[in-house]
Design an enzyme around this catalytic site. Sequence first.
Site, mmCIF file in Angstrom:
data_model
loop_
_atom_site.group_PDB
_atom_site.id
_atom_site.type_symbol
_atom_site.label_atom_id
_atom_site.label_comp_id
_atom_site.label_asym_id
_atom_site.label_seq_id
_atom_site.Cartn_x
_atom_site.Cartn_y
_atom_site.Cartn_z
ATOM 1 N N ARG A 1 0.785 -1.072 0.035
ATOM 2 C CA ARG A 1 0.047 0.049 0.018
ATOM 3 C C ARG A 1 1.018 1.397 -0.169
ATOM 4 O O ARG A 1 0.202 2.108 0.463
ATOM 5 C CB ARG A 1 -0.693 -0.195 1.267
ATOM 6 C CG ARG A 1 -0.209 -0.094 2.677
ATOM 7 C CD ARG A 1 -1.088 0.350 3.702
ATOM 8 N NE ARG A 1 -0.511 -0.006 4.996
ATOM 9 C CZ ARG A 1 -1.017 0.628 5.788
ATOM 10 N NH1 ARG A 1 -2.155 1.403 5.823
ATOM 11 N NH2 ARG A 1 -0.548 0.398 7.178
ATOM 12 N N LYS B 1 1.971 6.749 1.205
ATOM 13 C CA LYS B 1 1.682 5.409 1.710
ATOM 14 C C LYS B 1 -0.222 5.478 2.071
ATOM 15 O O LYS B 1 -0.586 6.290 2.339
ATOM 16 C CB LYS B 1 2.201 5.237 3.073
ATOM 17 C CG LYS B 1 1.805 4.321 4.070
ATOM 18 C CD LYS B 1 2.724 4.121 5.355
ATOM 19 C CE LYS B 1 2.345 3.325 6.243
ATOM 20 N NZ LYS B 1 3.320 3.180 7.645
ATOM 21 N N ASP C 1 -6.338 -3.654 0.503
ATOM 22 C CA ASP C 1 -7.060 -2.672 -0.338
ATOM 23 C C ASP C 1 -5.969 -1.687 -0.750
ATOM 24 O O ASP C 1 -6.322 -0.977 -1.629
ATOM 25 C CB ASP C 1 -8.348 -2.339 0.287
ATOM 26 C CG ASP C 1 -7.872 -1.451 1.389
ATOM 27 O OD1 ASP C 1 -6.697 -1.522 2.115
ATOM 28 O OD2 ASP C 1 -8.699 -0.965 2.341
ATOM 29 N N GLY C 2 -4.633 -1.713 -0.189
ATOM 30 C CA GLY C 2 -3.716 -0.634 -0.794
ATOM 31 C C GLY C 2 -3.881 0.623 -0.154
ATOM 32 O O GLY C 2 -3.341 1.664 -0.443
ATOM 33 N N ARG D 1 15.265 -2.172 3.808
ATOM 34 C CA ARG D 1 15.141 -2.557 5.061
ATOM 35 C C ARG D 1 15.694 -3.845 5.225
ATOM 36 O O ARG D 1 16.445 -4.668 4.398
ATOM 37 C CB ARG D 1 13.616 -3.098 5.004
ATOM 38 C CG ARG D 1 12.750 -2.118 4.679
ATOM 39 C CD ARG D 1 11.350 -2.520 4.031
ATOM 40 N NE ARG D 1 10.433 -1.433 3.781
ATOM 41 C CZ ARG D 1 9.446 -0.818 4.477
ATOM 42 N NH1 ARG D 1 9.230 -1.267 5.649
ATOM 43 N NH2 ARG D 1 8.807 0.240 4.093
ATOM 44 N N ASP E 1 11.231 -6.272 8.391
ATOM 45 C CA ASP E 1 10.645 -5.284 7.301
ATOM 46 C C ASP E 1 10.434 -4.009 7.853
ATOM 47 O O ASP E 1 10.269 -3.182 6.949
ATOM 48 C CB ASP E 1 9.405 -6.112 6.658
ATOM 49 C CG ASP E 1 8.307 -6.115 7.503
ATOM 50 O OD1 ASP E 1 8.562 -6.999 8.656
ATOM 51 O OD2 ASP E 1 7.346 -5.532 7.267
ATOM 52 N N ASP F 1 8.235 2.760 10.026
ATOM 53 C CA ASP F 1 7.117 2.023 10.218
ATOM 54 C C ASP F 1 6.220 2.254 11.272
ATOM 55 O O ASP F 1 5.921 1.326 12.260
ATOM 56 C CB ASP F 1 7.180 0.593 9.742
ATOM 57 C CG ASP F 1 6.957 0.185 8.354
ATOM 58 O OD1 ASP F 1 6.710 1.436 7.758
ATOM 59 O OD2 ASP F 1 7.179 -0.706 7.605
HETATM 60 P P1 AMP Z 1 3.207 -3.167 8.020
HETATM 61 O O1 AMP Z 1 2.496 -3.991 9.085
HETATM 62 O O2 AMP Z 1 2.818 -1.828 7.900
HETATM 63 O O3 AMP Z 1 4.762 -3.225 8.242
HETATM 64 O O4 AMP Z 1 2.859 -3.932 6.741
HETATM 65 C C1 AMP Z 1 3.089 -5.284 6.507
HETATM 66 C C2 AMP Z 1 2.935 -5.810 5.371
HETATM 67 O O5 AMP Z 1 1.287 -5.817 4.947
HETATM 68 C C3 AMP Z 1 3.759 -4.802 4.027
HETATM 69 O O6 AMP Z 1 3.900 -5.668 2.940
HETATM 70 C C4 AMP Z 1 2.515 -3.729 3.584
HETATM 71 O O7 AMP Z 1 2.598 -3.272 2.391
HETATM 72 C C5 AMP Z 1 1.199 -4.771 3.958
HETATM 73 N N1 AMP Z 1 -0.068 -4.138 4.036
HETATM 74 C C6 AMP Z 1 -0.295 -3.347 5.278
HETATM 75 N N2 AMP Z 1 -1.574 -2.749 5.029
HETATM 76 C C7 AMP Z 1 -1.973 -3.169 3.684
HETATM 77 C C8 AMP Z 1 -2.901 -2.846 2.973
HETATM 78 N N3 AMP Z 1 -4.282 -2.084 3.447
HETATM 79 N N4 AMP Z 1 -3.211 -3.175 1.818
HETATM 80 C C9 AMP Z 1 -2.183 -4.037 1.257
HETATM 81 N N5 AMP Z 1 -1.203 -4.367 1.739
HETATM 82 C C10 AMP Z 1 -0.851 -3.756 3.192
HETATM 83 MG MG MG Z 2 6.258 -2.621 7.449
#
Ligand code: AMP
Ligand code: MG
Length: 486
Positions: free
Chosen positions: A96, A116, A128-129, A186, A255, A265
Amino acid sequence: MTDPIRNLPSPAGWNLDSSYGRLPTAFYARAAPTPVSEPRMAVLNRPLAESLGLDADQIDDPAIFAGNTLPPGVQPLAQAYAGHQYGNFTMLGDGRAILLGEQVTPEGGLFDIQLKGSGPTPFSRRGDGRAALGPMLREYIISEAMHALGIPTTRSLAVVTTGEPVFRETPLPGAVLTRVASSHIRVGTFQYAAARGEKMLLQALADYTLHRHYPEAAAAQHPCFAVLEAAIARQAALLARWQLVGFVHGVMNTDNMALSGETIDYGPCAFMDAYDPATVFSSIDRYGRYAYGQQPEIAQWNLARLAEALLPLLPGDEPQAVEMANGAIEGFEIHFQRHWLAGMRSKLGLFNEESDDAALIQSLLGWMQQTKADFTNTFRGLGDASSSALFPDAAGNEWHQRWQSRLSRQPQSAGEAAELMRRHNPAIIPRNHKVEEALAAAVEKGDLGVMQRLLAALAQPYDAAPRQAEYRLPSGSGSYRTFCGT
Ligand code: AMP
Ligand code: MG
């Protein structure tokens, strides 16, 4: 290393390079932001814009930060990476987020400009991105607070609302955050390259990282090893800074650890009120893996995953490489202890070193844990003339006297010690109830004034004015929980 194709500077000051896009194509997927129906500016970081060489008036346009309009010549992409999430290895990638490119500042600095919440990418899987307004404002507030505290961090240039709902447990207003980072490389990016099993990919990423973050490593006998050692040293310094202000990251997956040494993050992160090493805020961290007191150890664990990924690039045969890597990882503890102890001495107003200092500090922390003393206010109060009032009980009083006699054994005056303490003990941190209050006003009432006032207070954490007393009150309830809100 990279060829000099650059877009011509635009009148607004955009000067975006695409150096990441010149890495092997395995490192990213081409993806453009998905336009939104009704972009509106929620907050724009004008000083940050100016420091990036952008004209804050000309870029004060929500269409840019929603991804509806792209700066000239942009070649957007989503980055590929992997990561250990709560200990389990997974292939991930920007699901996303979209990297517009790297802004070349007038001083020659290079900063990622990333949207983001800007719509799906090839890495979105079932997501949903998109992102909700609350969590994006939260990242804005906390990252800017960290910056004002002098802690390396990604920063926040803008948040825009999209006019479209995102569906979580309930429908929420959607938003896009523009994140500025020294890079988004990362630990998980290296794990991704290693998992692909092509040494060429690993080498390309290591070279890129070296040029971007550790150019001095180029002169080392083993440049990749020098990058590993330097990255470990930077993380150790960063973790010490977190511990010294009571910051709990909340989701230290590999990550979410940047090779630049910046905090990255911001999800279920928060600042601790009462001192307790077991402090956890994240609602999904059931076992306390990422509790306050665990953070240094987890950082070291993550760096061991980085070292593992880099093994094919280290000199000698595998046993030799492993031995070198282990030595580097052990270095984390030494660096961390040194930074932490130096930082704690400053927090206590100590200019010189005595062998009992670590015990003196541990004794204070032990007392704070027992009495549930507020971490920030206790340290800040040490610099006040009335500091003994913080320690009404016998054990506290004894500690206070021990500390006073320690202070009297250094040549610096009480005034100088107080000044040192004021520069190292913030008065104002983003207290959970103040952050929630600001988010509730913005999300539920569309009132951004509460957040603006909070941001203004957080921008000067070391010089609190009397009128800012409301930002210094602890959050009260010890059961604060943050939700990822993805
Ligand atoms: P995060 O918890 O923000 O570090 O995200 C972990 C992974 O989940 C990353 O690859 C993000 O891009 C993916 N991700 C988190 N929220 C979404 C979302 N709403 N749509 C698509 N990918 C997501
Ligand atoms: Mg992350």
